[in-house]
Scaffold this motif. Structure first.
Motif, PDB file in Angstrom:
ATOM      1  N   LEU A   1      27.441 -28.935  64.244  1.00 34.53           N
ATOM      2  CA  LEU A   1      27.323 -29.112  65.687  1.00 34.53           C
ATOM      3  C   LEU A   1      26.926 -27.818  66.392  1.00 34.53           C
ATOM      4  CD1 LEU A   1      30.351 -31.436  66.508  1.00 34.53           C
ATOM      5  CD2 LEU A   1      27.923 -31.995  66.698  1.00 34.53           C
ATOM      6  N   MET A   2      27.421 -26.695  65.898  1.00 32.49           N
ATOM      7  CA  MET A   2      27.105 -25.413  66.533  1.00 32.49           C
ATOM      8  C   MET A   2      25.609 -25.107  66.447  1.00 32.49           C
ATOM      9  SD  MET A   2      29.838 -24.398  67.881  1.00 32.49           S
ATOM     10  CE  MET A   2      29.744 -22.677  68.254  1.00 32.49           C
ATOM     11  N   LYS A   3      24.927 -25.687  65.476  1.00 36.68           N
ATOM     12  CA  LYS A   3      23.488 -25.484  65.331  1.00 36.68           C
ATOM     13  C   LYS A   3      22.686 -26.460  66.198  1.00 36.68           C
ATOM     14  CE  LYS A   3      24.052 -23.912  60.580  1.00 36.68           C
ATOM     15  NZ  LYS A   3      23.839 -24.233  59.167  1.00 36.68           N
ATOM     16  N   ASP A   4      23.349 -27.486  66.705  1.00 40.40           N
ATOM     17  CA  ASP A   4      22.681 -28.515  67.499  1.00 40.40           C
ATOM     18  C   ASP A   4      22.500 -28.023  68.934  1.00 40.40           C
ATOM     19  OD1 ASP A   4      21.663 -30.877  68.493  1.00 40.40           O
ATOM     20  OD2 ASP A   4      23.623 -31.851  68.642  1.00 40.40           O
ATOM     21  N   PRO A   5      21.266 -27.968  69.435  1.00 39.72           N
ATOM     22  CA  PRO A   5      21.023 -27.467  70.791  1.00 39.72           C
ATOM     23  C   PRO A   5      21.738 -28.273  71.886  1.00 39.72           C
ATOM     24  CG  PRO A   5      18.964 -27.651  69.583  1.00 39.72           C
ATOM     25  CD  PRO A   5      20.026 -28.284  68.738  1.00 39.72           C
ATOM     26  N   SER A   6      21.806 -29.576  71.743  1.00 43.56           N
ATOM     27  CA  SER A   6      22.470 -30.376  72.778  1.00 43.56           C
ATOM     28  C   SER A   6      23.971 -30.094  72.811  1.00 43.56           C
ATOM     29  CB  SER A   6      22.216 -31.864  72.568  1.00 43.56           C
ATOM     30  OG  SER A   6      22.746 -32.300  71.342  1.00 43.56           O
ATOM     31  N   TYR A   7      24.573 -29.879  71.633  1.00 38.06           N
ATOM     32  CA  TYR A   7      25.999 -29.531  71.575  1.00 38.06           C
ATOM     33  C   TYR A   7      26.222 -28.146  72.184  1.00 38.06           C
ATOM     34  CZ  TYR A   7      30.678 -28.720  69.743  1.00 38.06           C
ATOM     35  OH  TYR A   7      32.007 -28.444  69.634  1.00 38.06           O
ATOM     36  N   GLN A   8      25.338 -27.196  71.866  1.00 37.80           N
ATOM     37  CA  GLN A   8      25.447 -25.862  72.435  1.00 37.80           C
ATOM     38  C   GLN A   8      25.366 -25.920  73.957  1.00 37.80           C
ATOM     39  OE1 GLN A   8      22.276 -23.691  70.580  1.00 37.80           O
ATOM     40  NE2 GLN A   8      23.380 -23.374  68.663  1.00 37.80           N
ATOM     41  N   SER A   9      24.465 -26.741  74.449  1.00 37.97           N
ATOM     42  CA  SER A   9      24.306 -26.888  75.898  1.00 37.97           C
ATOM     43  C   SER A   9      25.578 -27.449  76.532  1.00 37.97           C
ATOM     44  CB  SER A   9      23.117 -27.808  76.185  1.00 37.97           C
ATOM     45  OG  SER A   9      23.034 -28.061  77.552  1.00 37.97           O
ATOM     46  N   MET A  10      26.175 -28.459  75.883  1.00 36.50           N
ATOM     47  CA  MET A  10      27.419 -29.028  76.413  1.00 36.50           C
ATOM     48  C   MET A  10      28.532 -27.988  76.409  1.00 36.50           C
ATOM     49  SD  MET A  10      27.576 -32.985  75.070  1.00 36.50           S
ATOM     50  CE  MET A  10      27.734 -32.513  73.370  1.00 36.50           C
ATOM     51  N   MET A  11      28.618 -27.194  75.348  1.00 37.91           N
ATOM     52  CA  MET A  11      29.651 -26.154  75.279  1.00 37.91           C
ATOM     53  C   MET A  11      29.448 -25.123  76.384  1.00 37.91           C
ATOM     54  SD  MET A  11      31.939 -26.770  73.057  1.00 37.91           S
ATOM     55  CE  MET A  11      32.749 -25.188  73.027  1.00 37.91           C
ATOM     56  N   MET A  12      28.209 -24.742  76.623  1.00 33.54           N
ATOM     57  CA  MET A  12      27.933 -23.778  77.693  1.00 33.54           C
ATOM     58  C   MET A  12      28.301 -24.356  79.057  1.00 33.54           C
ATOM     59  SD  MET A  12      27.128 -21.064  76.232  1.00 33.54           S
ATOM     60  CE  MET A  12      26.637 -20.096  77.628  1.00 33.54           C
TER      61      MET A  12
END
Length: 190
Positions: free
Chosen positions: A117-128
């Protein structure tokens, strides 16, 4: 397991046949439906149920019991889809002992999933987005104001400053900054 249950049922049938032969004159008419009904009636009695429970508690029977993985998977999915199943799982997971054991068995899979998930851009965006949320930032600030957090930070800083590696890196960075500053001052004065 099935072998023992079937063996138990056949033993019951044999006993019934022998007892029926002893009580009545010899007859070649074996009434299968009647015998079947009697065996089923016997299994439905409290004694029959207790006997089956005892058989299922036997360790040898448990070792022979093999669950079909597809059946288990389908059963769990069906349980998640019903309200009763959801309530059951929520109460089960709220049990700290069960939750701990479940988490321990799933730990490596969860870690792998999180890394993916950490490599997934959409997941990174949600975390940010979560980290940028003003409410979350206020929570972080409140956390940083606590005595426990401050004492932990002091301990971390003290440990870091006591590290010989960090001391070497810090002195190197200070020397570099001083040299840069001196060069800038010399360039201005000329």
């Amino acid at each position: 397991m099935y072998k023992k249950v079937i063996c138990f049922v056949f033993c019951l049938i044999a006993i019934l046949n022998l007892s029926s032969c002893a009580a009545q004159p010899k007859s070649d008419n074996t009434n299968y439906p009647e015998t079947k009904r009697m065996v089923i009636d016997m299994l439905k009695t409290d004694e029959g149920k207790e006997t089956i429970k005892d058989i299922l508690k036997d360790n040898d029977v448990k070792k022979e019991l093999v669950l079909d993985h597809a059946y288990v998977k389908d059963t769990i999915i069906q349980q998640f889809e019903t309200k009763e199943g959801q309530q059951y799982w929520s109460t089960l997971i709220s049990n700290p002992e069960f939750a701990g054991k479940l988490a321990k068995t799933m730990e490596s899979k969860n870690e792998d999933l999180l890394k993916q998930l950490m490599k997934d851009p959409s997941y990174q965006s949600m975390m940010m987005d979560i980290l940028k949320d003003p409410n979350m930032q206020n929570e972080y600030l409140d956390l940083m104001k606590t005595k426990k957090f401050r004492s932990q930070m002091q301990k971390v800083v003290a440990d870091t400053l006591a590290s010989p590696l960090f001391a070497t890196q810090l002195s190197g960075a200070i020397e570099k900054a001083v040299k840069t500053q001196l060069k800038a001052q010399q360039a201005k004065s000329q």
